[in-house]
Design an enzyme around this catalytic site. Sequence first.
Site, PDB file in Angstrom:
ATOM      1  N   LYS A  12       0.932  -1.155   0.005  1.00 59.81           N
ATOM      2  CA  LYS A  12       0.077   0.003  -0.037  1.00 59.81           C
ATOM      3  C   LYS A  12       0.924   1.310  -0.029  1.00 59.81           C
ATOM      4  O   LYS A  12       0.762   2.254  -0.934  1.00 59.81           O
ATOM      5  CB  LYS A  12      -0.908  -0.060   1.204  1.00 59.81           C
ATOM      6  N   THR A  13       1.910   1.392   1.155  1.00 61.64           N
ATOM      7  CA  THR A  13       2.641   2.483   1.161  1.00 61.64           C
ATOM      8  C   THR A  13       3.424   2.844  -0.267  1.00 61.64           C
ATOM      9  O   THR A  13       3.504   3.889  -0.698  1.00 61.64           O
ATOM     10  CB  THR A  13       3.542   2.666   2.319  1.00 61.64           C
ATOM     11  N   ASP A  64      -5.086   7.858   2.950  1.00 59.58           N
ATOM     12  CA  ASP A  64      -4.328   6.614   3.419  1.00 59.58           C
ATOM     13  C   ASP A  64      -5.210   6.066   4.419  1.00 59.58           C
ATOM     14  O   ASP A  64      -5.895   6.658   5.245  1.00 59.58           O
ATOM     15  CB  ASP A  64      -2.913   6.758   3.729  1.00 59.58           C
ATOM     16  N   GLU A  65      -5.256   4.743   4.622  1.00 60.18           N
ATOM     17  CA  GLU A  65      -6.045   4.123   5.893  1.00 60.18           C
ATOM     18  C   GLU A  65      -7.296   4.359   5.755  1.00 60.18           C
ATOM     19  O   GLU A  65      -8.065   4.869   6.726  1.00 60.18           O
ATOM     20  CB  GLU A  65      -5.417   4.391   6.994  1.00 60.18           C
ATOM     21  N   GLN A 114      -9.306  -4.467   7.643  1.00 55.41           N
ATOM     22  CA  GLN A 114      -8.468  -4.092   8.707  1.00 55.41           C
ATOM     23  C   GLN A 114      -9.014  -2.747   9.470  1.00 55.41           C
ATOM     24  O   GLN A 114      -8.402  -1.971   9.879  1.00 55.41           O
ATOM     25  CB  GLN A 114      -7.120  -3.724   8.277  1.00 55.41           C
ATOM     26  N   ARG A 125       0.061  -9.950  10.901  1.00 51.22           N
ATOM     27  CA  ARG A 125       1.209  -9.453  11.121  1.00 51.22           C
ATOM     28  C   ARG A 125       2.510 -10.323  11.066  1.00 51.22           C
ATOM     29  O   ARG A 125       3.453  -9.678  10.914  1.00 51.22           O
ATOM     30  CB  ARG A 125       1.078  -8.886  12.715  1.00 51.22           C
TER      31      ARG A 125
END
Length: 675
Positions: free
Chosen positions: A35-36, A212-213, A241, A606
């Site tokens: 994503k980043t 973002d997010e 998420q 994670r």
Amino acid sequence: MLEDTLKDELNPQQYRAVTTIEGPILIIAGAGSGKTRVITFRIANMLEKGIPQSAILALTFTNKAAREMEERIKGLTGKKLQNLTVSTFHAFGVKILRQDIDKLGWRNNFSIYDETDKKALIKETARELGMSAQAMDLYETVTLFSDIKTGRKNWEHSQDAYKKLYEGYQEGLKLYNAVDFDDLIVLPIRLFKEHPDVLASYKARYKYLMVDEFQDTSHQQYEFMHLLSDTNVAVVGDDDQSIYSWRGADYQNIINFEKDFPGVQEIRLEQNYRSTGTILAAANGVIKHNTNRKDKELWSGNGSGKPIELYMPENEAAEADFIAEGILGISADEKRKYDDFGILIRSNTQSRAIEEALLENNIPYTMSGGTSFFERSEIKDIISYLRVISNHDDDINLLRIINTPRRGIGRSTIQVLNETAKNLSCPLYDAIQAILTCPQEECPVSEKTKADLESFVSIIENNKSMLSGKGLAKKVREMVADINYFDFLVTDNPKSEKAARFKFMNIESLIKSMEQWENNPMNEDTSLYAYLNRITLLSRDDLDDGEADKGKVNLMTVHASKGLEFPVVFIAGAEEGLMPHARAVEEGGENAVEEERRLFYVAVTRARDRLLISSCQSRRKMNASVSCEPSRFIDEIPKNLVEYHEKRENVSAEQAHELLQNMLKNFAKPRVPKL
């Protein structure tokens, strides 16, 4: 050329997300899907295509994420990016209010109240209204006020007693020329609606918006974003998420986005670059039980990897031993460092047994969620001085320091100041000034008290040069010496001069960080105002902004682990009542179960290489041992992916002797120096 880099480094879906610049775009980015990288490459591509830096606005949730994005874009473009805006929602709200809050009746040098200041103002307002602050549940009151302000709740008849308190709190904020964190989103929205010319100026500048997010946005943040842009807006998120509904986040904003932005293009990133196939299959198996979600299937090219290990210890002590022994065993067998391990818990109450086991086994660890550096009393004292120097009308911080260090100003004097301020309808600082200019025969305080007040005022007035923006750290160090703060710490800690020195070292750390900040050539504004706003926003971040300790096991709640990854992950307490959490299910029903499942999904994803899950047969609650049932989420993991962990048996005397001999042989081998 950047175009060649894009084709070499991005998969087809990432490439499409990066090169689609015009129109509304919804990027569904699964866990570990890069994503980043997509966001940073997308902005770099926009700059390459000739879009001005000043026309781009990228919003995210933490200062750490904003900094990481900016650094990556700099690395890709080789540009300084002085006109690019990569910011948190709250920091961007501050920027807007600094320019135009006067249109809403505040002065531009307003203070930002943190949670501690907010609670202090609520307590003070309650006292003024004759309400018992002791009888009030302060946490519930703060939560209620936040819910009311942000529109998450409406007033109910049973809450009538709190309406006046809320109104008094709001009046107090304005009187003290302060805002709280909710205001950093609520007030810009109000400003945009009441002053369309202000909104028009921002829309004219920021032609391209990225968020973002996106699944973590609240209704207010969504409205804020929607007001700023209705055309070229790209949002990146993952409904699987979304784990922050308790603080206003609503993953339904993804659905709202599709309704509110006609012609939206949806791009799904499903290739995971983080985890093994087994871990992803487990995550997919769990999350597919949620009904309110975008259908997606994460996949990995990293191979299947090891099975997921499940252990059913007798109790939390045995669970903690299993985790500590597991870390020692895996680190030895696989040559792993301690910071390769993450231990995830649902509740902070689980940490005690685990911490004890780690300490007993000499395993260094770091626990997230401790007292923030900026919440330490000695730091808050010094910051309060700075806040009052920058804003004399800040009664909350003035009351904190008027007798710190002690200068003979007691409760009776404070009462006189409050009455004077009330009679004159002015802040406390102005009330002090009025008393100091009052003839002695009419003065409501003694000569000595008057001298003490004069001493306090002189400290504030003599440090006004801090406002200039030059040599701030040096001036703060001099002020700390002038008020004899170290002597105060020694007096305040009579049984431990070591504690006093530790607290004073914290202040020195604060001043050194101030020096680094003001010497950073990227900081154009090094005024006291800019510094105070910076640290208030920094201390708000969910995770510590400092570099993670490279040599320690990471113990944290699942919420705090969002956005992180570890080669080896232990999920502790996978039991009904903890995962899903009993209180959440009781209060939220099926929607809460789905969010708890998303939380478990976040925990699973994670892990990069190995995942170990423990579920206790019994757990101590309220001094009693209570039987536990395994979490329903464990049953949702496909059985072929799970291997039940058998505890290592104690080695025999012969085996121990053989191990020791092997170790001695290894030590005896000549070591060849590395070239």
